[in-house]
Design a protein around this motif. Structure first.
Motif, PDB file in Angstrom:
ATOM      1  N   ASP A 177       0.836  -1.199   0.000  1.00 52.97           N
ATOM      2  CA  ASP A 177       0.000   0.000   0.000  1.00 52.97           C
ATOM      3  C   ASP A 177       0.870   1.249   0.000  1.00 52.97           C
ATOM      4  O   ASP A 177       1.956   1.265   0.600  1.00 52.97           O
ATOM      5  CB  ASP A 177      -0.893   0.048   1.240  1.00 52.97           C
ATOM      6  N   ILE A 178       0.374   2.282  -0.663  1.00 56.25           N
ATOM      7  CA  ILE A 178       1.070   3.573  -0.683  1.00 56.25           C
ATOM      8  C   ILE A 178       0.062   4.650  -0.304  1.00 56.25           C
ATOM      9  O   ILE A 178      -1.010   4.746  -0.908  1.00 56.25           O
ATOM     10  CB  ILE A 178       1.673   3.877  -2.067  1.00 56.25           C
ATOM     11  N   GLN A 179       0.391   5.445   0.705  1.00 55.29           N
ATOM     12  CA  GLN A 179      -0.443   6.567   1.115  1.00 55.29           C
ATOM     13  C   GLN A 179      -0.280   7.710   0.106  1.00 55.29           C
ATOM     14  O   GLN A 179       0.815   7.903  -0.439  1.00 55.29           O
ATOM     15  CB  GLN A 179      -0.022   7.060   2.501  1.00 55.29           C
ATOM     16  N   PRO A 180      -1.319   8.506  -0.134  1.00 53.40           N
ATOM     17  CA  PRO A 180      -1.202   9.622  -1.080  1.00 53.40           C
ATOM     18  C   PRO A 180      -0.043  10.568  -0.775  1.00 53.40           C
ATOM     19  O   PRO A 180       0.646  11.016  -1.695  1.00 53.40           O
ATOM     20  CB  PRO A 180      -2.557  10.328  -0.954  1.00 53.40           C
ATOM     21  N   ASP A 181       0.210  10.880   0.497  1.00 49.91           N
ATOM     22  CA  ASP A 181       1.312  11.786   0.833  1.00 49.91           C
ATOM     23  C   ASP A 181       2.674  11.200   0.453  1.00 49.91           C
ATOM     24  O   ASP A 181       3.630  11.942   0.221  1.00 49.91           O
ATOM     25  CB  ASP A 181       1.301  12.145   2.319  1.00 49.91           C
ATOM     26  N   GLU A 182       2.771   9.868   0.392  1.00 47.70           N
ATOM     27  CA  GLU A 182       4.029   9.253  -0.011  1.00 47.70           C
ATOM     28  C   GLU A 182       4.349   9.557  -1.474  1.00 47.70           C
ATOM     29  O   GLU A 182       5.515   9.661  -1.853  1.00 47.70           O
ATOM     30  CB  GLU A 182       3.990   7.740   0.232  1.00 47.70           C
ATOM     31  N   TYR A 183       3.316   9.707  -2.306  1.00 48.73           N
ATOM     32  CA  TYR A 183       3.555  10.083  -3.695  1.00 48.73           C
ATOM     33  C   TYR A 183       4.140  11.490  -3.778  1.00 48.73           C
ATOM     34  O   TYR A 183       4.995  11.764  -4.608  1.00 48.73           O
ATOM     35  CB  TYR A 183       2.263  10.009  -4.518  1.00 48.73           C
ATOM     36  N   ILE A 184       3.672  12.388  -2.900  1.00 52.64           N
ATOM     37  CA  ILE A 184       4.214  13.748  -2.883  1.00 52.64           C
ATOM     38  C   ILE A 184       5.696  13.712  -2.504  1.00 52.64           C
ATOM     39  O   ILE A 184       6.530  14.359  -3.150  1.00 52.64           O
ATOM     40  CB  ILE A 184       3.404  14.649  -1.930  1.00 52.64           C
ATOM     41  N   THR A 185       6.035  12.947  -1.476  1.00 60.30           N
ATOM     42  CA  THR A 185       7.439  12.808  -1.088  1.00 60.30           C
ATOM     43  C   THR A 185       8.245  12.236  -2.249  1.00 60.30           C
ATOM     44  O   THR A 185       9.362  12.688  -2.536  1.00 60.30           O
ATOM     45  CB  THR A 185       7.577  11.917   0.160  1.00 60.30           C
ATOM     46  N   HIS A 186       7.683  11.255  -2.939  1.00 63.18           N
ATOM     47  CA  HIS A 186       8.373  10.657  -4.083  1.00 63.18           C
ATOM     48  C   HIS A 186       8.619  11.693  -5.182  1.00 63.18           C
ATOM     49  O   HIS A 186       9.710  11.745  -5.761  1.00 63.18           O
ATOM     50  CB  HIS A 186       7.554   9.481  -4.620  1.00 63.18           C
ATOM     51  N   LEU A 187       7.626  12.530  -5.463  1.00 58.61           N
ATOM     52  CA  LEU A 187       7.812  13.587  -6.466  1.00 58.61           C
ATOM     53  C   LEU A 187       8.938  14.530  -6.053  1.00 58.61           C
ATOM     54  O   LEU A 187       9.740  14.959  -6.889  1.00 58.61           O
ATOM     55  CB  LEU A 187       6.510  14.366  -6.669  1.00 58.61           C
ATOM     56  N   CYS A 188       9.027  14.813  -4.765  1.00 59.83           N
ATOM     57  CA  CYS A 188      10.118  15.663  -4.269  1.00 59.83           C
ATOM     58  C   CYS A 188      11.476  14.985  -4.467  1.00 59.83           C
ATOM     59  O   CYS A 188      12.441  15.631  -4.870  1.00 59.83           O
ATOM     60  CB  CYS A 188       9.904  16.017  -2.797  1.00 59.83           C
ATOM     61  N   LEU A 232      12.272  13.019  -6.734  1.00 59.72           N
ATOM     62  CA  LEU A 232      12.574  13.023  -8.173  1.00 59.72           C
ATOM     63  C   LEU A 232      12.943  14.411  -8.689  1.00 59.72           C
ATOM     64  O   LEU A 232      13.282  14.559  -9.862  1.00 59.72           O
ATOM     65  CB  LEU A 232      11.374  12.485  -8.960  1.00 59.72           C
ATOM     66  N   GLY A 233      12.847  15.425  -7.815  1.00 58.20           N
ATOM     67  CA  GLY A 233      13.247  16.771  -8.203  1.00 58.20           C
ATOM     68  C   GLY A 233      12.155  17.617  -8.820  1.00 58.20           C
ATOM     69  O   GLY A 233      12.443  18.640  -9.445  1.00 58.20           O
ATOM     70  N   TYR A 234      10.905  17.237  -8.653  1.00 62.37           N
ATOM     71  CA  TYR A 234       9.811  18.056  -9.178  1.00 62.37           C
ATOM     72  C   TYR A 234       9.783  19.393  -8.450  1.00 62.37           C
ATOM     73  O   TYR A 234      10.070  19.469  -7.255  1.00 62.37           O
ATOM     74  CB  TYR A 234       8.471  17.350  -8.973  1.00 62.37           C
ATOM     75  N   SER A 235       9.425  20.438  -9.171  1.00 63.38           N
ATOM     76  CA  SER A 235       9.354  21.780  -8.578  1.00 63.38           C
ATOM     77  C   SER A 235       8.044  21.939  -7.825  1.00 63.38           C
ATOM     78  O   SER A 235       7.101  21.157  -7.986  1.00 63.38           O
ATOM     79  CB  SER A 235       9.443  22.846  -9.673  1.00 63.38           C
ATOM     80  N   THR A 272      -1.149  17.907  -7.682  1.00 63.98           N
ATOM     81  CA  THR A 272      -1.853  17.620  -6.426  1.00 63.98           C
ATOM     82  C   THR A 272      -2.799  18.731  -5.962  1.00 63.98           C
ATOM     83  O   THR A 272      -3.602  18.497  -5.068  1.00 63.98           O
ATOM     84  CB  THR A 272      -0.838  17.393  -5.288  1.00 63.98           C
ATOM     85  N   HIS A 273      -2.634  19.929  -6.502  1.00 58.45           N
ATOM     86  CA  HIS A 273      -3.379  21.113  -6.053  1.00 58.45           C
ATOM     87  C   HIS A 273      -3.066  21.414  -4.586  1.00 58.45           C
ATOM     88  O   HIS A 273      -3.913  21.897  -3.845  1.00 58.45           O
ATOM     89  CB  HIS A 273      -4.887  20.962  -6.278  1.00 58.45           C
ATOM     90  N   ARG A 274      -1.827  21.092  -4.191  1.00 57.12           N
ATOM     91  CA  ARG A 274      -1.344  21.386  -2.838  1.00 57.12           C
ATOM     92  C   ARG A 274      -0.032  22.144  -2.952  1.00 57.12           C
ATOM     93  O   ARG A 274       0.812  21.821  -3.782  1.00 57.12           O
ATOM     94  CB  ARG A 274      -1.124  20.095  -2.046  1.00 57.12           C
ATOM     95  N   ASN A 275       0.117  23.160  -2.105  1.00 57.00           N
ATOM     96  CA  ASN A 275       1.349  23.941  -2.072  1.00 57.00           C
ATOM     97  C   ASN A 275       2.329  23.226  -1.142  1.00 57.00           C
ATOM     98  O   ASN A 275       2.085  23.150   0.064  1.00 57.00           O
ATOM     99  CB  ASN A 275       1.051  25.359  -1.587  1.00 57.00           C
ATOM    100  N   VAL A 276       3.405  22.688  -1.690  1.00 57.89           N
ATOM    101  CA  VAL A 276       4.310  21.829  -0.940  1.00 57.89           C
ATOM    102  C   VAL A 276       5.728  22.394  -0.975  1.00 57.89           C
ATOM    103  O   VAL A 276       6.205  22.819  -2.021  1.00 57.89           O
ATOM    104  CB  VAL A 276       4.311  20.400  -1.557  1.00 57.89           C
ATOM    105  N   SER A 277       6.383  22.371   0.165  1.00 63.67           N
ATOM    106  CA  SER A 277       7.800  22.710   0.235  1.00 63.67           C
ATOM    107  C   SER A 277       8.596  21.413   0.242  1.00 63.67           C
ATOM    108  O   SER A 277       8.614  20.691   1.256  1.00 63.67           O
ATOM    109  CB  SER A 277       8.116  23.512   1.505  1.00 63.67           C
ATOM    110  N   CYS A 278       9.240  21.097  -0.884  1.00 70.03           N
ATOM    111  CA  CYS A 278      10.005  19.847  -0.944  1.00 70.03           C
ATOM    112  C   CYS A 278      11.145  19.853   0.068  1.00 70.03           C
ATOM    113  O   CYS A 278      11.481  18.802   0.618  1.00 70.03           O
ATOM    114  CB  CYS A 278      10.539  19.615  -2.355  1.00 70.03           C
TER     115      CYS A 278
END
Length: 179
Positions: free
Chosen positions: A30-41, A43-46, A54-60
């Motif tokens: 299982d993967i939690q949705p927030d884990e995908y955000i961490t994964h995007l970070c 990978l170097g996503y801006s 995600t429509h979320r303002n995130v500080s990687c």
């Protein structure tokens, strides 16, 4: 989703798909949705790329500080040994969607040039939808004298003998001379 499982969890698998076994896989990662955000970070996503997804303002920077050593809870393993690296550790979680009172034993084939240690070597589930974790340590036995990238493959498989469940995770290892 099963009514006993929390909403928002996603199940993934790796390898050949067998439709009959896919209906009743035994274990899932299982993967939690927030884990995908961490994964995007990782990978170097801006910030704007992540917002558009995600429509979320995130500080990687903040996300990565809180999640040092993060590895997506994916069924396969991709290990990169860069110059100077000798050891890597990855953690995974599996959820029993099979029978209660299931015991899974480990079978593995380490990639050539790598030693592996997995703890625990048995996963003992008392109930359905129970989640357990395991860790895998990869130790490179190769030295990087040349500048060529090298590859090796292996696998680890969780086997539940009484029900014939076999949950296999492919392992890919890369050695590269760059930092």
């Amino acid at each position: 989703m099963d009514g006993d499982r929390p909403a928002g969890l996603f199940a993934l698998g790796a390898g050949h798909v067998n439709p009959e076994r896919a209906i009743n896989p035994g274990l899932i990662y299982d993967i939690q949705p927030d884990e995908y955000i961490t994964h995007l970070c990782t990978l170097g996503y801006s910030r704007s790329d992540i917002f558009s997804i995600t429509h979320r303002n995130v500080s990687c920077h903040d996300v990565l500080q809180k999640n040092r050593g993060f590895s997506l809870n994916y069924p396969s393993f991709s290990v990169i040994f860069r110059a100077g690296d000798r050891r890597k550790m990855m953690k995974r979680r599996v959820t029993n969607v099979g029978r209660p009172n299931s015991i899974y034993s480990l079978e593995m084939k380490a990639p050539e040039g790598v030693s592996m240690r997995v703890r625990p070597r048995r996963l003992i589930f008392k109930r359905t939808n129970q989640t357990l974790s395991y860790r895998v340590w990869f130790v490179s036995k190769r030295r990087m004298e040349d500048k060529n990238t090298r590859f090796a493959e292996g696998y680890l498989t969780w086997v539940e003998r009484s029900s014939s469940y076999r949950v296999q995770s492919p392992i890919s290892v890369t050695w590269t001379s760059t930092k």
